[in-house]
Design an enzyme around this catalytic site. Structure first.
Site, PDB file in Angstrom:
ATOM      1  N   LYS A   1      -0.575  52.771  64.943  1.00  0.00           N
ATOM      2  CA  LYS A   1      -0.780  51.389  65.385  1.00  0.00           C
ATOM      3  C   LYS A   1      -1.402  51.380  66.776  1.00  0.00           C
ATOM      4  O   LYS A   1      -0.964  52.113  67.662  1.00  0.00           O
ATOM      5  CB  LYS A   1       0.579  50.685  65.386  1.00  0.00           C
TER       6      LYS A   1
ATOM      7  N   SER B   1       3.464  42.967  63.162  1.00  0.00           N
ATOM      8  CA  SER B   1       2.248  43.294  63.872  1.00  0.00           C
ATOM      9  C   SER B   1       1.662  44.655  63.475  1.00  0.00           C
ATOM     10  O   SER B   1       0.553  44.987  63.880  1.00  0.00           O
ATOM     11  CB  SER B   1       2.516  43.276  65.387  1.00  0.00           C
TER      12      SER B   1
ATOM     13  N   SER C   1       8.277  43.832  62.667  1.00  0.00           N
ATOM     14  CA  SER C   1       6.867  44.212  62.671  1.00  0.00           C
ATOM     15  C   SER C   1       6.539  45.526  61.972  1.00  0.00           C
ATOM     16  O   SER C   1       5.367  45.832  61.761  1.00  0.00           O
ATOM     17  CB  SER C   1       6.346  44.262  64.115  1.00  0.00           C
TER      18      SER C   1
END
Length: 530
Positions: A129, A204, A228
């Site tokens: 990420k 996210s 997330s």
């Protein structure tokens, strides 16, 4: 109490009104969205192996590191034009590092036992990420204000994974400053769900989830402040684990703050297509920690206490859990009867104020990272309310979801200090009841989210429903999302499994058991040549 109920209604009324719009859009969007674009099918059986199995094959010289890394790079190149999941790559460096691994093996630098013990991820490709620093790669928070910024060094977790032999390949898309549950921003654009590109991959860690779900990554790293990791894992049909609070370093995460509440709420953790890889990654990520999670100690499933709930008590402002998610919980509960376990519905009064308990803990973060950074003048302090208004008309440098959350945090709306105190105290009481109930041998099966993947335009309307995950960030408990097949629309479904603090091994053991029982990850496009 009257004042508290009034404050409660402020929030619920806003979302109650938003849900009227939500109901209308739910009926309109399926007819106006483009026909979903199919991602290329997986045609190489190499992609059916877990990272654990690939590492074993590398150690035993059955396959080269170069073959694996190159295969995954080629897969990324095929699917990313459709998914827009990747924001920066290090393909050339990854190929170079893979070749070095192969040379070291050929020269006998490491034997099998040494690799298995000290470098259990030797030669295995890894995706990350974007908010977790990978040296030389984009590290912007996917915000225009940080356009062009590259990480000068690796985050602590990336250093640990590299030392274990993993090879970072690319970094993946997120919402702006990780501030949302739909991975879209004005710097890199929107990411799409591999199972149906009309839907969001979540956030996210949405880009990461999409890439793994598409079979273009075998293991990845995400972060979880209020679901997330787990929500994108649900949407993309993969496994995702939020560790016990504080056991994995957050240093190198962006945004970042030393605030103790923020540090407790935020957890960096693994995402994977195969359950056994969660255990391997957790062993590596916690190898330098001072807490023994006993991850190598076998879990006797027959000794487990199993609790469940089908939903949160429905209250004004929240939306109900759909039947197919409730069915997942029922199937999971029924499965444990073969171990002579009689699952019990959670014998704790589950308060209707879970949303308020979750939100007030977020508001307990005093040193909040700056979310709205001006692209022309990073030192400029922006008015979040003005930016929210501008974003609604496409006139801001920031997304609607980020300005929305920034406004809530900065105004502390709709809570007074007494509200925060009340709900914080209530949250501590519920947490203690769960601690006493679960102990060291209890698990709790609960929805990860109220429904499968949503249209990206509807994510902000679902904000309060993230409480299914977010409440366990508040409590600091470990939780893993477990995929359980596809629904009639071909979208992934599943549940989360929660355990008491430092009992991550229970979550991981149950994830492996449920993978065997329900099939785990199912490729979005199946056409594998054996």
């Amino acid at each position: 109490m009257f004042i508290l109920q009034t404050m409660l209604l402020k929030l619920r009324v806003i979302f109650g009104m938003m849900h009227i719009i939500h109901a209308i859009l739910c009926r309109i969007l399926p007819f106006i969205r483009k026909k979903p674009q199919k991602i290329p099918p997986i045609t190489d059986s190499l992609f059916t192996f877990s990272a654990t199995a690939l590492a074993r094959k590398i150690r035993q010289r059955e396959i080269t590191c170069y073959e694996i890394v190159d295969a995954y790079i080629q897969r990324i190149k095929k699917v990313n034009p459709i998914l827009n999941a990747v924001v920066d790559t290090r393909f050339s460096d990854a190929i170079y590092e893979a070749k070095i691994c192969d040379e070291q093996l050929a020269n006998g630098k490491f034997n099998v036992e040494t690799l298995e013990k000290e470098k259990p991820l030797y030669g295995v490709p890894l995706t990350v990420k974007e908010c977790c620093a990978v040296k030389g790669c984009s590290h912007t928070g996917c915000s225009l204000g940080y356009k062009g910024v590259k990480a000068s060094c690796d985050a602590v977790v990336i250093k640990i994974l590299r030392n274990a032999g993993a090879i970072p390949v690319c970094v993946t898309n997120t919402p702006e400053m990780c501030g949302g549950f739909e991975s879209s921003n004005l710097l890199y654009g929107r990411s799409y769900n591999p199972y149906d590109t009309r839907y969001t991959p979540g956030g996210s860690s949405g880009g990461e989830g999409a890439l793994i779900g598409a079979g273009a990554s075998v293991i990845g790293i995400g972060s979880d402040l209020a679901g997330s990791i787990r929500i994108p894992s649900l949407y993309n049909g993969i496994f995702g684990h939020k560790p016990t609070a504080g056991i994995v370093s957050n240093i190198g995460h962006f945004p970042y703050t030393e605030d103790k509440v923020f540090q407790r709420l935020l957890s960096i953790g693994p995402m994977a297509r195969y359950a056994e890889d969660l255990g391997l990654l957790m062993k590596v990520l916690t190898s330098t920690g001072d807490r023994n999670l006993r991850l190598d100690v076998p879990v006797d499933l027959r000794q487990l206490k199993v609790y469940y709930r089908f939903n949160m008590d429905e209250t004004f402002g929240t939306l109900r859990v759909v039947p197919e998610i409730k069915d997942c919980i029922q199937r999971a509960v029924t499965h444990f009867t073969q171990y002579d376990i009689r699952a019990e519905e959670l014998p704790i009064e589950w308060p209707t104020e879970l949303v308020e308990i979750m939100l007030t803990e977020l508001l307990n973060v005093k040193d909040l990272p700056q979310l709205l950074v001006d692209a022309n003048n990073p030192m400029l302090k922006k008015n979040s309310v003005i930016e929210l208004m501008k974003s609604l008309f496409g006139l801001s440098q920031h997304t609607v979801q980020t300005t929305f959350f920034a406004t809530m945090f900065e105004m502390r709306y709709p809570f007074t200090e007494s509200d925060v105190s009340h709900y914080t105290k209530q949250g501590k009481a519920i947490r203690q009841k769960l601690l006493d109930l679960l102990g060291e041998d209890g698990i709790f099966i609960y929805p990860t989210f109220r429904r499968p993947a949503v249209f990206p335009e509807l994510s902000i309307y679902e904000t309060l429903n993230t409480v299914f995950c977010g409440i366990f960030n508040t409590f600091g408990f470990p939780a893993v999302h477990v995929p359980m097949g596809l629904n009639h629309k071909g979208l992934p479904i599943g549940v989360q499994v929660i355990a008491g603090p430092y009992q991550d091994r229970l979550c991981l053991a149950v994830a492996k058991e449920m993978e065997t029982a329900f099939g785990g990850w199912i490729p979005p496009s199946i056409s594998i040549n054996e």
